[in-house]
Scaffold this motif. Structure first.
Motif, mmCIF file in Angstrom:
data_model
loop_
_atom_site.group_PDB
_atom_site.id
_atom_site.type_symbol
_atom_site.label_atom_id
_atom_site.label_comp_id
_atom_site.label_asym_id
_atom_site.label_seq_id
_atom_site.Cartn_x
_atom_site.Cartn_y
_atom_site.Cartn_z
ATOM 1 N N UNK A 1 9.980 12.042 -40.777
ATOM 2 C CA UNK A 1 11.496 12.591 -40.240
ATOM 3 C C UNK A 1 12.247 11.511 -39.286
ATOM 4 N N UNK A 2 13.437 11.330 -39.627
ATOM 5 C CA UNK A 2 14.252 10.619 -38.838
ATOM 6 C C UNK A 2 14.371 10.931 -37.415
ATOM 7 N N UNK A 3 13.989 10.165 -36.476
ATOM 8 C CA UNK A 3 14.439 10.319 -34.962
ATOM 9 C C UNK A 3 15.589 10.824 -34.733
ATOM 10 N N UNK A 4 16.784 10.200 -35.394
ATOM 11 C CA UNK A 4 18.118 10.553 -34.916
ATOM 12 C C UNK A 4 18.639 11.815 -35.811
ATOM 13 N N UNK A 5 19.695 12.433 -35.230
ATOM 14 C CA UNK A 5 20.400 13.688 -35.830
ATOM 15 C C UNK A 5 21.226 13.111 -36.910
ATOM 16 N N UNK A 6 21.328 13.937 -37.949
ATOM 17 C CA UNK A 6 22.166 13.524 -39.243
ATOM 18 C C UNK A 6 23.748 13.534 -38.767
ATOM 19 N N UNK A 7 24.557 12.914 -39.402
ATOM 20 C CA UNK A 7 25.899 12.898 -39.090
ATOM 21 C C UNK A 7 26.471 14.345 -39.385
ATOM 22 N N UNK A 8 25.866 14.913 -40.538
ATOM 23 C CA UNK A 8 26.243 16.371 -40.767
ATOM 24 C C UNK A 8 25.848 17.269 -39.469
ATOM 25 N N UNK A 9 24.927 17.284 -39.056
ATOM 26 C CA UNK A 9 24.512 18.116 -37.717
ATOM 27 C C UNK A 9 25.159 17.634 -36.563
ATOM 28 N N UNK A 10 25.807 16.211 -36.504
ATOM 29 C CA UNK A 10 26.970 16.046 -35.320
ATOM 30 C C UNK A 10 28.048 16.573 -35.399
ATOM 31 N N UNK A 11 28.464 16.406 -36.710
ATOM 32 C CA UNK A 11 29.869 17.136 -37.209
ATOM 33 C C UNK A 11 29.999 18.513 -36.714
ATOM 34 N N UNK A 12 28.821 19.289 -37.194
ATOM 35 C CA UNK A 12 28.731 20.668 -37.084
ATOM 36 C C UNK A 12 28.756 20.959 -35.306
ATOM 37 N N UNK A 13 28.134 20.192 -34.626
ATOM 38 C CA UNK A 13 27.995 20.366 -33.265
ATOM 39 C C UNK A 13 29.422 20.207 -32.561
ATOM 40 N N UNK A 14 30.048 18.846 -33.096
ATOM 41 C CA UNK A 14 31.524 18.763 -32.837
ATOM 42 C C UNK A 14 32.324 19.864 -33.122
ATOM 43 N N UNK A 15 32.163 20.639 -34.154
ATOM 44 C CA UNK A 15 33.182 21.578 -34.532
ATOM 45 C C UNK A 15 32.762 22.907 -34.184
ATOM 46 N N UNK A 16 31.565 23.332 -33.491
ATOM 47 C CA UNK A 16 31.026 24.379 -32.669
ATOM 48 C C UNK A 16 30.667 25.087 -33.978
ATOM 49 N N UNK A 17 29.978 24.571 -34.649
ATOM 50 C CA UNK A 17 29.439 25.491 -35.943
ATOM 51 C C UNK A 17 27.891 25.527 -35.425
ATOM 52 N N UNK A 18 27.239 25.125 -34.574
ATOM 53 C CA UNK A 18 25.700 25.198 -34.348
ATOM 54 C C UNK A 18 25.641 26.551 -33.540
#
Length: 256
Positions: A1-18
């Motif tokens: 498993x990657x130690x970093x967050x995916x771009x998809x997760x980061x974009x959802x965070x920025x958009x307030x979708x998490x």
């Protein structure tokens, strides 16, 4: 498993979708991880730069000639009660290009995947804050002056319609305001309905977009919405899907 967050997760965070717990976890990770922290800042700065260059109002002003080119020969009907201004799918596609291209494969944050591969999106803008896509996992709070736009990918469906229901059961056809659901725009891209809406009053408002294979009378959609409201004992937030043919997407908005 990657130690970093995916771009998809980061974009959802920025958009307030998490969800709140997941958002807190990702925020904590980006605070301690230089790679993810830099990626998140890049996403937020890119969105801010885009909105500074192309504000929400650009989709509602200065596009009359584009409307005439795209819909030449089509008469405009009287707008519905909550309609704000004419806009066009061509102008809206600029927004999609800028926001969707950086994403990984899959629907963008805030879009609702409909059974069969169709997609629907509700975008909010025009207020004091940044543009955003409405949450699909809970009510989305609006602030004074904000307006909404509706987009879709039909995935083989041939007709589209939209309506809203407020907290007292008042049903407002949004697209179209009468007659039957209208043919979808050709092509597989995300298309935007030709208008935006500012919902008046306060409390909850449910927005429904319906994609169907045959035209559905607007009167039938309105009647189905009223029946669903009554079946939910007058609680617009608890309404079930409308009893109409086709695929539908619902969003809950909380007006100031």
């Amino acid at each position: 498993m990657s130690a970093h967050e995916s771009e998809w997760t980061l974009r959802r965070l920025s958009a307030g979708e998490l969800a709140a717990a997941e958002a807190a976890r990702v925020r904590a990770h980006t605070a301690s991880c230089t790679v993810c922290g830099a990626a998140l800042r890049g996403i937020e700065q890119g969105q801010a730069a885009f909105e500074a260059a192309i504000p929400f109002e650009r989709f509602e002003a200065g596009v009359e000639r584009a409307v005439q080119r795209q819909r030449r020969g089509t008469a405009f009907t009287t707008p519905p009660r909550r309609w704000v201004a004419t806009t066009v799918a061509m102008a809206a596609s600029v927004l999609v290009v800028f926001l969707a291209r950086p994403l990984l494969e899959g629907p963008s944050p805030g879009r609702n995947g409909i059974k069969g591969g169709a997609v629907a999106e509700l975008r909010i803008g025009g207020g004091p804050g940044p543009q955003r896509e409405a949450r699909k996992d809970g009510p989305e709070e609006l602030v004074e002056g904000e307006r909404v736009r509706l987009g879709y990918q039909a995935d083989g469906h041939r007709y589209v319609a939209a309506l809203s229901v407020d907290a007292i059961g008042d049903v407002t056809p949004l697209h179209p305001e009468s007659g039957e659901s209208l043919p979808v725009e050709p092509g597989a891209d995300l298309h935007w309905l030709p208008g935006s809406w500012e919902f008046t009053g306060s409390g909850a408002e449910r927005v429904v977009l319906v994609l169907s294979d045959a035209p559905v009378p607007v009167e039938s959609l309105v009647d189905a919405a009223r029946r669903a409201f009554l079946a939910a004992d007058g609680n617009v937030e608890q309404m079930a899907p409308l009893d109409v043919p086709g695929e539908q997407t619902h969003w809950m908005l909380l007006k100031p």
